[in-house]
Enzyme design. Structure first.
Site, PDB file in Angstrom:
ATOM      1  N   ARG A 156      33.048  18.001  37.409  1.00  8.45           N
ATOM      2  CA  ARG A 156      32.897  18.286  35.976  1.00  8.45           C
ATOM      3  C   ARG A 156      33.597  17.235  35.119  1.00  8.45           C
ATOM      4  O   ARG A 156      34.493  16.529  35.573  1.00  8.45           O
ATOM      5  CB  ARG A 156      33.397  19.687  35.661  1.00  8.45           C
ATOM      6  CG  ARG A 156      34.840  19.914  36.005  1.00  8.45           C
ATOM      7  CD  ARG A 156      35.195  21.371  35.788  1.00  8.45           C
ATOM      8  NE  ARG A 156      36.285  21.796  36.639  1.00  8.45           N
ATOM      9  CZ  ARG A 156      36.478  23.048  37.004  1.00  8.45           C
ATOM     10  NH1 ARG A 156      35.663  23.995  36.619  1.00  8.45           N
ATOM     11  NH2 ARG A 156      37.515  23.365  37.761  1.00  8.45           N
ATOM     12  N   GLU A 215      36.062  21.469  29.404  1.00  8.94           N
ATOM     13  CA  GLU A 215      35.233  20.878  30.453  1.00  8.94           C
ATOM     14  C   GLU A 215      33.753  21.153  30.222  1.00  8.94           C
ATOM     15  O   GLU A 215      33.388  22.205  29.696  1.00  8.94           O
ATOM     16  CB  GLU A 215      35.617  21.473  31.813  1.00  8.94           C
ATOM     17  CG  GLU A 215      37.050  21.204  32.183  1.00  8.94           C
ATOM     18  CD  GLU A 215      37.539  22.047  33.359  1.00  8.94           C
ATOM     19  OE1 GLU A 215      38.403  21.561  34.089  1.00  8.94           O
ATOM     20  OE2 GLU A 215      37.067  23.185  33.547  1.00  8.94           O
ATOM     21  N   ARG A 256      31.029  35.612  37.852  1.00  9.87           N
ATOM     22  CA  ARG A 256      30.603  34.625  38.861  1.00  9.87           C
ATOM     23  C   ARG A 256      31.779  34.138  39.698  1.00  9.87           C
ATOM     24  O   ARG A 256      31.634  33.796  40.872  1.00  9.87           O
ATOM     25  CB  ARG A 256      29.790  33.500  38.246  1.00  9.87           C
ATOM     26  CG  ARG A 256      30.580  32.374  37.553  1.00  9.87           C
ATOM     27  CD  ARG A 256      31.055  31.324  38.561  1.00  9.87           C
ATOM     28  NE  ARG A 256      31.309  30.026  38.015  1.00  9.87           N
ATOM     29  CZ  ARG A 256      32.512  29.467  37.928  1.00  9.87           C
ATOM     30  NH1 ARG A 256      33.608  30.096  38.307  1.00  9.87           N
ATOM     31  NH2 ARG A 256      32.633  28.244  37.456  1.00  9.87           N
ATOM     32  N   THR A 290      46.563  33.214  38.763  1.00  6.74           N
ATOM     33  CA  THR A 290      47.561  33.043  37.712  1.00  6.74           C
ATOM     34  C   THR A 290      47.175  31.835  36.857  1.00  6.74           C
ATOM     35  O   THR A 290      46.351  31.018  37.255  1.00  6.74           O
ATOM     36  CB  THR A 290      48.960  32.795  38.320  1.00  6.74           C
ATOM     37  OG1 THR A 290      48.975  31.518  38.957  1.00  6.74           O
ATOM     38  CG2 THR A 290      49.328  33.883  39.319  1.00  6.74           C
ATOM     39  N   GLY A 306      43.427  30.105  40.787  1.00  6.03           N
ATOM     40  CA  GLY A 306      44.087  29.676  39.542  1.00  6.03           C
ATOM     41  C   GLY A 306      44.467  28.200  39.500  1.00  6.03           C
ATOM     42  O   GLY A 306      44.684  27.653  38.432  1.00  6.03           O
ATOM     43  N   ASP A 332      43.228  24.895  39.363  1.00  4.28           N
ATOM     44  CA  ASP A 332      41.880  24.359  39.151  1.00  4.28           C
ATOM     45  C   ASP A 332      41.876  23.163  38.216  1.00  4.28           C
ATOM     46  O   ASP A 332      40.880  22.879  37.577  1.00  4.28           O
ATOM     47  CB  ASP A 332      40.947  25.467  38.630  1.00  4.28           C
ATOM     48  CG  ASP A 332      41.451  26.098  37.340  1.00  4.28           C
ATOM     49  OD1 ASP A 332      42.529  25.704  36.860  1.00  4.28           O
ATOM     50  OD2 ASP A 332      40.768  26.980  36.802  1.00  4.28           O
ATOM     51  N   VAL A 359      37.951  26.138  42.730  1.00  5.66           N
ATOM     52  CA  VAL A 359      38.180  25.541  41.406  1.00  5.66           C
ATOM     53  C   VAL A 359      37.059  25.903  40.430  1.00  5.66           C
ATOM     54  O   VAL A 359      37.217  25.752  39.220  1.00  5.66           O
ATOM     55  CB  VAL A 359      38.329  23.999  41.477  1.00  5.66           C
ATOM     56  CG1 VAL A 359      39.586  23.601  42.223  1.00  5.66           C
ATOM     57  CG2 VAL A 359      37.109  23.342  42.087  1.00  5.66           C
TER      58      VAL A 359
HETATM   59  P1  NAD Z   1      45.028  34.843  32.134  1.00  2.00           P
HETATM   60  O1  NAD Z   1      45.884  33.938  31.323  1.00  2.00           O
HETATM   61  O2  NAD Z   1      44.278  35.928  31.460  1.00  2.00           O
HETATM   62  O3  NAD Z   1      45.905  35.525  33.290  1.00  2.00           O
HETATM   63  C1  NAD Z   1      46.812  34.815  34.073  1.00  2.00           C
HETATM   64  C2  NAD Z   1      47.956  35.739  34.469  1.00  2.00           C
HETATM   65  O4  NAD Z   1      48.822  35.031  35.379  1.00  2.00           O
HETATM   66  C3  NAD Z   1      48.823  36.201  33.301  1.00  2.00           C
HETATM   67  O5  NAD Z   1      48.856  37.605  33.227  1.00  2.00           O
HETATM   68  C4  NAD Z   1      50.217  35.607  33.632  1.00  2.00           C
HETATM   69  O6  NAD Z   1      51.270  36.450  33.226  1.00  2.00           O
HETATM   70  C5  NAD Z   1      50.140  35.500  35.137  1.00  2.00           C
HETATM   71  N1  NAD Z   1      51.070  34.572  35.771  1.00  2.00           N
HETATM   72  C6  NAD Z   1      51.394  33.307  35.375  1.00  2.00           C
HETATM   73  N2  NAD Z   1      52.285  32.779  36.255  1.00  2.00           N
HETATM   74  C7  NAD Z   1      52.479  33.714  37.219  1.00  2.00           C
HETATM   75  C8  NAD Z   1      53.257  33.746  38.407  1.00  2.00           C
HETATM   76  N3  NAD Z   1      54.008  32.715  38.786  1.00  2.00           N
HETATM   77  N4  NAD Z   1      53.235  34.877  39.173  1.00  2.00           N
HETATM   78  C9  NAD Z   1      52.475  35.940  38.807  1.00  2.00           C
HETATM   79  N5  NAD Z   1      51.726  35.974  37.689  1.00  2.00           N
HETATM   80  C10 NAD Z   1      51.720  34.861  36.909  1.00  2.00           C
HETATM   81  O7  NAD Z   1      44.034  33.889  32.936  1.00  2.00           O
HETATM   82  P2  NAD Z   1      42.653  34.296  33.643  1.00  2.00           P
HETATM   83  O8  NAD Z   1      41.500  34.132  32.729  1.00  2.00           O
HETATM   84  O9  NAD Z   1      42.845  35.595  34.369  1.00  2.00           O
HETATM   85  O10 NAD Z   1      42.546  33.108  34.697  1.00  2.00           O
HETATM   86  C11 NAD Z   1      43.459  33.046  35.795  1.00  2.00           C
HETATM   87  C12 NAD Z   1      43.383  31.661  36.394  1.00  2.00           C
HETATM   88  O11 NAD Z   1      42.130  31.483  37.028  1.00  2.00           O
HETATM   89  C13 NAD Z   1      43.504  30.543  35.370  1.00  2.00           C
HETATM   90  O12 NAD Z   1      44.368  29.561  35.894  1.00  2.00           O
HETATM   91  C14 NAD Z   1      42.100  30.004  35.231  1.00  2.00           C
HETATM   92  O13 NAD Z   1      42.066  28.652  34.879  1.00  2.00           O
HETATM   93  C15 NAD Z   1      41.582  30.244  36.643  1.00  2.00           C
HETATM   94  N6  NAD Z   1      40.123  30.378  36.761  1.00  2.00           N
HETATM   95  C16 NAD Z   1      39.573  29.796  37.846  1.00  2.00           C
HETATM   96  C17 NAD Z   1      38.209  29.940  38.047  1.00  2.00           C
HETATM   97  C18 NAD Z   1      37.588  29.348  39.272  1.00  2.00           C
HETATM   98  O14 NAD Z   1      36.356  29.284  39.367  1.00  2.00           O
HETATM   99  N7  NAD Z   1      38.364  28.947  40.239  1.00  2.00           N
HETATM  100  C19 NAD Z   1      37.413  30.645  37.125  1.00  2.00           C
HETATM  101  C20 NAD Z   1      38.042  31.252  36.037  1.00  2.00           C
HETATM  102  C21 NAD Z   1      39.408  31.115  35.863  1.00  2.00           C
END
Ligand code: NAD
Length: 344
Positions: free
Chosen positions: A45, A56, A112, A201, A225, A227, A294
């Protein structure tokens, strides 16, 4: 006219059909497209980084249709009352280049991503898995829990987050789902005895959400998380300990995934090769497997295609006029000239 699924339509569709049922169907759609990965145009991406986040564009095409998603990732957003991740996407017809569908993708991305974790877990986790440790209780969390039930039939979830209110929210939202949900007291407490561990996270840093001493034989980890460059969740020793690390598109994951911490020679397995039987998955019950997720454009393509098929002909979609399309294709000016004459 272009089909449009906005937030109200997406909410109504998901509430009517059910998130878990949609994730289950999306698992099939994502699995099928991943199995036909050779048909697709594949590029990492296009990311625009800032000190607080990333914006992105994620494009791909199978030759018949083209899709892209606009998505951001801003871990500090929730402290300002905003979502960490928001997205929208477009599906187009390759033959004409015309857009077919514009859709909200914040909710769709959560669906997804849960479906993709499900596809990976079904391929890599022990089939008798029953308990899930969910580390990170934000926007993705409930979707991930329901996805693991759709994939593996898990019945118990232990949830941990550094924010106690987020843990309470997950316990509340999953109440009545039939899942046994336990608020854990630490990451180690959540992970102890789990069959599957999903880390979701958000922190724009090389965090160590889990350490190698927490990992038990037979576990499968979905690390979703980490990514982005400089944004990881797992102790590198977990990757060294793992018997298999699966990735979506290796070129992208080497930059963005947990494996950015590892040397370029660190061995990984493409998830699509496991799905196609071209690479081995889990060999033994006590193996530790990791899906270094990711998020890849093909998953969004599958999701947009699935949504279009599911909502066409229903009131979960409307039509919008965003393609200027004069009856004489060479006379675009007539569209504005006519209006100008009327106004004159
Ligand atoms: P969000 O901000 O709503 O939730 C993240 C949570 O993680 C928060 O509640 C925060 O308090 C908690 N957190 C942070 N550090 C922590 C730690 N050390 N221990 C425990 N908890 C902790 O974010 P979201 O929308 O739920 O997304 C979560 C992650 O997933 C993000 O990093 C996002 O970029 C990633 N994501 C990845 C994909 C993928 O395809 N791989 C898709 C969507 C989101």
């Amino acid at each position: 006219m272009v089909q449009f699924v906005g937030v109200p339509q997406m909410r109504r569709w998901v509430s009517t059909v059910g998130a878990e049922s949609i994730i289950g169907s999306l698992m099939e759609a994502v699995r099928e497209d991943l199995q036909h990965w050779r048909r697709f145009d594949k590029t990492a991406r296009i990311a625009s980084h800032s000190p607080v986040g990333v914006i992105e564009l994620m494009p791909t095409s199978d030759g018949a249709q083209y899709a892209f998603k606009y998505v951001n990732g801003h871990p500090s957003n929730p402290a300002r009352g905003l979502q960490t991740v928001t997205a929208f996407g477009v599906l187009s017809d390759v033959a004409s280049g015309y857009p077919l569908l514009v859709s909200e993708m914040t909710i769709l991305t959560a669906l997804r991503t849960a479906a993709t974790s499900g596809v990976a877990a079904r391929a890599l986790a022990r089939p008798d898995s029953q308990t899930l440790a969910l580390i990170g209780a934000g926007s993705q969390a409930e979707f991930q829990a329901l996805g693991m039930r759709a994939a593996l039939g898990i019945d118990t979830v232990a949830v941990w987050d550094t924010d106690p209110a987020a843990i309470e929210k997950v316990v509340r939202n999953l109440h009545g789902s039939g899942l046994r949900v336990r608020a854990a007291t630490s990451a180690a407490d959540a992970v102890a005895g789990a069959d599957v561990v999903t880390t979701c996270t958000a922190d724009k840093t090389n965090a160590t959400v889990l350490t190698a001493d927490m990992i038990e034989p037979g576990m499968h980890l979905n690390a979703i998380g980490g990514d982005c460059p400089g944004k990881t969740e797992l102790d590198a020793a977990i990757l060294e300990r793992a018997d298999l690390v699966a990735v979506e598109f290796e070129e992208q994951t080497r930059i963005e995934g947990e494996i950015q911490q590892m040397p370029a020679s660190f061995p990984v397995t493409a998830l699509w090769d496991v799905l196609n039987g071209e690479a081995a998955g889990r060999a033994r019950a006590h193996d530790v497997t990791v899906f270094d997720s990711v998020g890849f454009a093909m998953e969004d393509f599958s999701a947009l295609k699935y949504v279009r098929a599911a909502v066409t002909g229903t009131d979960f979609v409307e039509e919008i006029d965003i393609v200027a399309d004069p009856s004489d294709p060479k006379d675009l000016f007539s569209l504005v000239a006519a209006d100008a004459r009327v106004g004159a």
